[in-house]
Design an enzyme around this catalytic site. Structure first.
Site, PDB file in Angstrom:
ATOM      1  N   GLU A 241      -3.005  -4.261  -2.610  1.00  0.00           N
ATOM      2  CA  GLU A 241      -2.982  -5.229  -1.508  1.00  0.00           C
ATOM      3  C   GLU A 241      -1.579  -5.749  -1.268  1.00  0.00           C
ATOM      4  O   GLU A 241      -0.722  -4.991  -0.846  1.00  0.00           O
ATOM      5  CB  GLU A 241      -3.981  -6.371  -1.714  1.00  0.00           C
ATOM      6  CG  GLU A 241      -4.602  -6.880  -0.405  1.00  0.00           C
ATOM      7  CD  GLU A 241      -3.734  -7.806   0.420  1.00  0.00           C
ATOM      8  OE1 GLU A 241      -2.796  -8.419  -0.125  1.00  0.00           O
ATOM      9  OE2 GLU A 241      -3.999  -7.933   1.625  1.00  0.00           O
TER      10      GLU A 241
ATOM     11  N   SER B 274      -7.985  -2.206   6.282  1.00  0.00           N
ATOM     12  CA  SER B 274      -7.437  -1.466   7.422  1.00  0.00           C
ATOM     13  C   SER B 274      -6.939  -0.087   7.035  1.00  0.00           C
ATOM     14  O   SER B 274      -6.421   0.644   7.882  1.00  0.00           O
ATOM     15  CB  SER B 274      -6.276  -2.245   8.055  1.00  0.00           C
ATOM     16  OG  SER B 274      -6.730  -3.442   8.620  1.00  0.00           O
TER      17      SER B 274
ATOM     18  N   ASP C  80      -8.530 -10.227   0.978  1.00  0.00           N
ATOM     19  CA  ASP C  80      -8.844  -9.532   2.230  1.00  0.00           C
ATOM     20  C   ASP C  80     -10.170 -10.001   2.816  1.00  0.00           C
ATOM     21  O   ASP C  80     -10.510  -9.662   3.952  1.00  0.00           O
ATOM     22  CB  ASP C  80      -8.898  -8.015   2.016  1.00  0.00           C
ATOM     23  CG  ASP C  80      -7.529  -7.374   2.080  1.00  0.00           C
ATOM     24  OD1 ASP C  80      -6.549  -8.087   2.369  1.00  0.00           O
ATOM     25  OD2 ASP C  80      -7.422  -6.155   1.838  1.00  0.00           O
TER      26      ASP C  80
ATOM     27  N   THR D  70       0.814  -1.215   0.000  1.00  0.00           N
ATOM     28  CA  THR D  70       0.000   0.000   0.000  1.00  0.00           C
ATOM     29  C   THR D  70       0.851   1.270   0.000  1.00  0.00           C
ATOM     30  O   THR D  70       2.068   1.231   0.117  1.00  0.00           O
ATOM     31  CB  THR D  70      -0.988  -0.031   1.196  1.00  0.00           C
ATOM     32  OG1 THR D  70      -1.643  -1.300   1.220  1.00  0.00           O
ATOM     33  CG2 THR D  70      -2.023   1.049   1.131  1.00  0.00           C
TER      34      THR D  70
ATOM     35  N   GLY E  97       0.748  -0.598   5.224  1.00  0.00           N
ATOM     36  CA  GLY E  97       1.174  -1.553   6.236  1.00  0.00           C
ATOM     37  C   GLY E  97       0.193  -2.660   6.561  1.00  0.00           C
ATOM     38  O   GLY E  97       0.286  -3.264   7.631  1.00  0.00           O
TER      39      GLY E  97
END
Length: 596
Positions: free
Chosen positions: A438, A483, A458, A418, A503
């Protein structure tokens, strides 16, 4: 009126901690101002790289952009210098990032954007998350016996590719808030793609680390490993296919991506993946739409911390962490206190427990957004932190919700990759956008000069657990939980901080730590983004290897935590808005903040 973000208590704490602030700046080895010599095109780039290396924020008064590669930041800076808006600059930045940092984000992925509009004082978000193909089934990542596939068996190939959202998001943001000519925003990226750019140390290292997977890819191997040879730093790499794609989008808009020849190539690449074909279709691409969603805002220390709601878990989980620690005087404890990290770590564990049970795409499942950050709920959960040792268990709570629908906990993997962009323009608009394909290099499928995402991994690979449904189970058209946490902090109705990070599922902890470092411990934005990391998502404390945070390992173990040393490579980019603009770029990566 521009305002400061430091209260008296935080200021006194900052003055009392000069040593730790220096340790934060020195926690990792910065790349140094000569790491990307070609980036001296912009007159401020060299000075900005030197400021990052020295641990100082970049200062400006008119506008600022912080992004993960100097060439991308320069492209955005040029747009801002010509009077473009933050939305215009973002388009230019993303177009270059997709070329020079292709392993992290690009046209084949998705993004979340948080926007503050200075003209109206309004805050909103755009959801450019990928969607599951209409022909995908809930058992897409299960074998014939219903058992979940091995993670990387699912990642590599067409099976993991969701409908990309980034091109549509770029166009929608420009339509709403752009000032510059759309076609001209791609000039920098087109020129670099045609003339070539120097491979950065990070890209070279990422290719070297993923050679086995890239060598298997018939579509990605010729570009990243021509003749089976990996590129070295400084190697000039050209991507004429990417330039052609950008020219088509510049001329015809996002429809050039979602219909016609490019779309047909995407579908053929996904469905024709030899070992692991996917189901993405022309219909999926034609039907894709960006969604505007209200921001999720949570109070913290007299401010509103605002970000992306479902399908992202970012703003909710971040808001929970901050709400759980707010009753405690973190400023007085300070960043070297094991007690401070006990509180932050267990607050994170409690928040992640709720994340796993309740958070998913709210277009498909009911998510108790208000209940998860309700003051009474967080006050009751915070009472669990009033002990003196690590929690024996961090279980999900029961926010105000329809308890008749009992859900199972989700353990879906979200690996680090990312990129993040923070921008403030001369008109007072502010933008935070986190963008991704991703995993590093996504699905390892490449077409028309860009990589395709592996975003569908995900989702939870299972649909139920113990007879209960999993909120983040895959469904046709659904967007996988994320996230990504692009964040704008508001005070008295105006933005005071813009930040975010890459991250994977660690993003939330990186952003929470940077916020606490800035708002509680009085660190400037460069110190906050460089500070050594300590994260706790699922019970064990991850401590950044080789950093001064290792001094907390033994004290945390004495409090009952399991610990482990590991690289924690965030990519935080932050802009503080006070008497001036102050930008910070994470020294763990190649990014830079530029301003005027």
């Amino acid at each position: 009126m521009i305002r400061t973000t430091l209260g008296l208590c935080a200021l006194l704490t900052a003055l009392a901690l000069p040593l730790f602030a220096q340790q934060a700046a020195d926690a990792v080895a910065p790349e140094g101002p000569s790491e990307l010599a070609q980036s001296a095109q912009h007159p401020q780039t060299q000075a900005a790289l030197e400021a990052k290396q020295a641990g100082r924020p970049v200062r400006a008064h008119d506008w600022m952009v912080a992004a993960a590669h100097p060439l991308a930041a320069e492209a955005g800076a040029e747009v801002l210098a010509r009077g473009g808006s933050a939305a215009d600059a973002m388009v230019a930045v993303q177009a270059v990032l997709g070329l020079v940092e292709p392993q992290s984000s690009g046209l084949g992925g998705g993004a979340f954007l948080v926007w503050y509009d200075a003209a109206t004082g309004a805050l909103t978000t755009l959801d450019g998350r990928e969607t599951a193909p209409l022909d995908a089934t809930p058992r897409l990542f299960q074998d014939e016996n219903g058992a979940p596939m091995e993670f990387f068996d699912a990642v590599i190939g067409g099976r993991s590719v969701g409908t990309p959202g980034t091109p549509a998001l770029l166009e929608e943001a420009h339509r709403r808030w752009g000032r510059a000519n759309w076609a001209g925003l791609f000039d920098a990226a087109i020129g670099l793609a045609e003339d070539g750019f120097e491979v950065s140390p990070r890209l070279a290292a990422m290719v070297a680390g993923d050679m086995l997977n890239l060598m298997k890819s018939e579509t990605a191997r010729p570009y990243f490993l021509p003749g089976g040879v990996r590129p070295t730093p400084g190697h000039r790499l050209r991507n004429p296919a990417y330039a052609a794609t950008l020219r088509a989008i510049a001329r015809d808009g996002a429809r050039a991506f979602y219909t016609g020849a490019i779309a047909r190539d995407i579908v053929a690449t996904v469905q024709g993946a030899s070992d692991n074909p996917g189901t993405l279709s022309m219909t999926d691409l034609a039907l894709y739409r960006v969604r505007e969603r209200p921001p999720v805002c949570a109070p913290y220390r007299g401010r509103q911390v605002c970000g992306m709601g479902p399908p992202s878990s970012g703003a909710l989980t971040l808001g929970q962490i901050l709400g759980l620690v707010e009753p405690f005087d973190l400023a007085a404890l300070g960043p070297r206190s094991a007690e401070a990290w006990r509180l932050i770590g267990d607050a994170s564990r409690l928040a992640f427990a709720d994340r796993g049970r309740y958070m998913a795409d709210s277009d498909f499942v009911a998510v108790p957004v208000k209940g998860l950050i309700a003051p009474d709920y967080l006050r009751d959960r915070a009472a669990l932190l009033r002990g003196t040792r690590a929690l024996d268990e961090a279980a999900p709570g029961e926010p105000e919700f329809d308890h008749a629908l009992r859900r199972a906990d989700d353990i879906a993997i979200e690996l680090p990759s990312t990129s993040h962009i923070s921008i403030v323009d001369s008109y007072g608009n502010a933008l935070a956008m986190t963008t991704t394909i991703e995993n590093g290099f996504g699905s390892r499928l490449m077409t028309n000069g860009f990589l395709l995402n592996n975003e569908l991994t995900d989702f939870s690979f299972a649909t139920h657990s113990g007879g209960r449904p999993i909120a983040n189970a895959l469904a046709p058209g659904k967007r996988p939980r994320s996230s990504m946490s692009p964040t704008i902090v508001m005070e008295d109705g105006a933005p005071v901080l813009v930040l975010g990070s890459p991250g994977g599922s660690r993003i939330i902890g990186y952003v929470a730590q940077a916020l606490i470092a800035h708002l509680d411990w009085g660190m400037d934005v460069q110190q906050a983004v460089a500070m050594p990391h300590l994260l706790n998502r699922f019970g064990a404390f991850e401590i950044e290897a080789g950093s001064s945070a290792m001094a907390l390992q033994t004290p945390l173990e004495a409090l009952g935590f399991e610990t482990g040393l590991t690289p924690l490579v965030s990519g935080l980019h932050a802009i503080a808005i006070g008497d001036d603009l102050q930008g910070g770029a994470d020294p763990r990566r190649e990014g830079v903040a530029l301003g005027r």
